[in-house]
Scaffold this motif. Structure first.
Motif, short mmCIF file in Angstrom:
data_model
loop_
_atom_site.label_atom_id
_atom_site.label_comp_id
_atom_site.label_asym_id
_atom_site.label_seq_id
_atom_site.Cartn_x
_atom_site.Cartn_y
_atom_site.Cartn_z
N LEU A 167 43.47 45.52 48.61
CA LEU A 167 42.89 44.64 49.61
C LEU A 167 42.07 43.51 48.98
O LEU A 167 41.32 43.74 48.04
CB LEU A 167 41.98 45.45 50.55
CG LEU A 167 42.62 46.64 51.26
CD1 LEU A 167 41.59 47.35 52.12
CD2 LEU A 167 43.80 46.18 52.11
N ASP A 168 42.21 42.30 49.55
CA ASP A 168 41.42 41.17 49.06
C ASP A 168 40.20 40.94 49.94
O ASP A 168 39.64 39.85 49.98
CB ASP A 168 42.26 39.90 48.97
CG ASP A 168 42.82 39.47 50.31
OD1 ASP A 168 42.60 40.18 51.32
OD2 ASP A 168 43.50 38.42 50.36
N TYR A 169 39.78 41.95 50.65
CA TYR A 169 38.60 41.86 51.53
C TYR A 169 37.97 43.24 51.63
O TYR A 169 38.56 44.25 51.20
CB TYR A 169 39.00 41.38 52.93
CG TYR A 169 39.97 42.31 53.63
CD1 TYR A 169 39.51 43.37 54.42
CD2 TYR A 169 41.35 42.15 53.48
CE1 TYR A 169 40.40 44.24 55.03
CE2 TYR A 169 42.23 43.02 54.10
CZ TYR A 169 41.75 44.05 54.89
OH TYR A 169 42.64 44.91 55.49
N GLY A 170 36.78 43.31 52.20
CA GLY A 170 36.11 44.58 52.39
C GLY A 170 34.67 44.35 52.83
O GLY A 170 34.29 43.23 53.19
N ASP A 171 33.89 45.39 52.79
CA ASP A 171 32.47 45.29 53.15
C ASP A 171 31.73 44.45 52.12
O ASP A 171 31.79 44.73 50.92
CB ASP A 171 31.88 46.69 53.23
CG ASP A 171 30.39 46.66 53.56
OD1 ASP A 171 30.01 45.94 54.50
OD2 ASP A 171 29.62 47.35 52.87
N ARG A 172 31.09 43.39 52.61
CA ARG A 172 30.40 42.43 51.72
C ARG A 172 31.38 41.89 50.69
O ARG A 172 32.36 41.28 51.05
CB ARG A 172 29.15 43.08 51.12
CG ARG A 172 28.03 43.27 52.14
CD ARG A 172 26.87 44.07 51.62
NE ARG A 172 27.15 45.49 51.62
CZ ARG A 172 26.26 46.42 51.37
NH1 ARG A 172 25.01 46.07 51.07
NH2 ARG A 172 26.58 47.68 51.39
N ASP A 173 31.16 42.14 49.39
CA ASP A 173 32.08 41.57 48.40
C ASP A 173 33.02 42.63 47.82
O ASP A 173 33.56 42.46 46.73
CB ASP A 173 31.30 40.87 47.28
CG ASP A 173 30.35 41.81 46.54
OD1 ASP A 173 29.98 42.86 47.11
OD2 ASP A 173 29.96 41.49 45.40
N SER A 174 33.24 43.72 48.55
CA SER A 174 34.15 44.77 48.09
C SER A 174 35.60 44.31 48.19
O SER A 174 36.02 43.77 49.21
CB SER A 174 33.98 46.03 48.94
OG SER A 174 32.66 46.52 48.85
N VAL A 175 36.38 44.55 47.15
CA VAL A 175 37.81 44.21 47.16
C VAL A 175 38.57 45.24 46.34
O VAL A 175 37.99 46.06 45.63
CB VAL A 175 38.09 42.80 46.57
CG1 VAL A 175 37.48 41.70 47.44
CG2 VAL A 175 37.58 42.70 45.13
#
Length: 271
Positions: free
Chosen positions: A95-103
């Motif tokens: 994934l290139d997205y997530g919670d805050r800056d999580s990827v």
């Protein structure tokens, strides 16, 4: 308006035939759903009594995690912990997205020192970072899975990793090569235009990024390479993988590997 008996009889016959044809077509299409609608690329993993459905990206991520673990000479327990973590964090997607800056697969954060976003989005890099942290956890092989995963991830809900343990065990048994012939994939190919030539050298180079040496030193390692190759078949245009007297082919009707049609050379052959 009155109709003759002959006309009524003809109408009844036409209606009965129409209904019969419709019912027949329905059952035909029901038995062969691939004729009714396009079938998407898919993979299955059969190991330890489980039959798991994955899409190609999930299978590729799973194969990469197992290869990195083999390169680092880690036990299967480490792979199980990594799978349970990845299933919870990303469902085995990059994934290139997530919670805050999580990827990424493990939802690692640049702000927490896991690396740059570009690095974390590389599954080989992300998996190496995960394992580097895991091996520092005291007794990670023996403590509960959720405890080991939480020690690495430091998430808000560390308890959430535990429910994925059984699925993770089945995936680990398959992709580490411990259970042979357990990974099967299929993808659409051919059609009106000829299928492109398989990119076998490119596949081997990418395998080497995760696994290091691609030399087959044991039967288990051979099945790891075979599983990795099947999982990446669509990406590199592979239509056949052969190893240890068995072969996989990109055949929608095939239920899995076929015995008696494989390589006897001790190598994993791709085509």
């Amino acid at each position: 308006m009155r109709f003759s008996r002959g006309v009524i009889t003809i109408v009844i016959i036409v209606v009965v035939l129409a209904v019969g044809i419709s019912v027949g077509l329905y059952h035909l299409l029901k038995r062969t759903p691939h004729l009714a609608e396009p079938v998407a690329a898919h993979c299955s993993v059969r190991a330890l009594g489980s039959d798991l459905a994955l899409d190609p990206e999930q299978a590729q991520i799973a194969a990469t995690i197992a290869a990195v673990a083999a390169r680092r000479k880690l036990p299967e327990r480490a792979v199980v912990i990594a799978y349970a973590t990845a299933i919870q964090e990303s469902k085995l997607y990059n994934l290139d997205y997530g919670d805050r800056d999580s990827v990424g697969v493990f939802q690692q954060r640049e702000s927490q020192g896991w690396g740059t976003k570009k690095q974390i989005m590389d599954p080989v890099y992300a998996t190496n970072r995960f394992f580097a942290a895991l091996v520092k956890v005291k007794n990670y092989r023996k403590i509960p899975l959720a405890e080991a995963a939480q020690a690495v991830q430091r998430s808000a809900g560390g308890y959430a990793y535990a429910p994925h343990e059984e699925q993770a065990k089945a995936l680990a048994a398959a992709f580490t090569g411990r259970v042979p012939e357990s990974v099967h994939c299929w993808y659409p190919s051919g059609g009106r235009t000829p299928a492109p030539a398989p990119r076998t050298e490119e596949a081997r180079k990418q395998l080497a990024r995760a696994l290091g040496s691609t030399t087959i030193t044991s039967r288990k390692r051979g099945w790891l390479v075979a599983a990795w190759s099947v999982a990446h078949a669509e990406k590199y245009g592979l239509s056949r993988v052969r190893y240890a007297g068995a072969s996989w082919s990109n055949d929608l009707e095939a239920k899995g590997w076929r015995t008696g049609d494989g390589s006897g050379t001790g190598k994993v052959e791709l085509s």
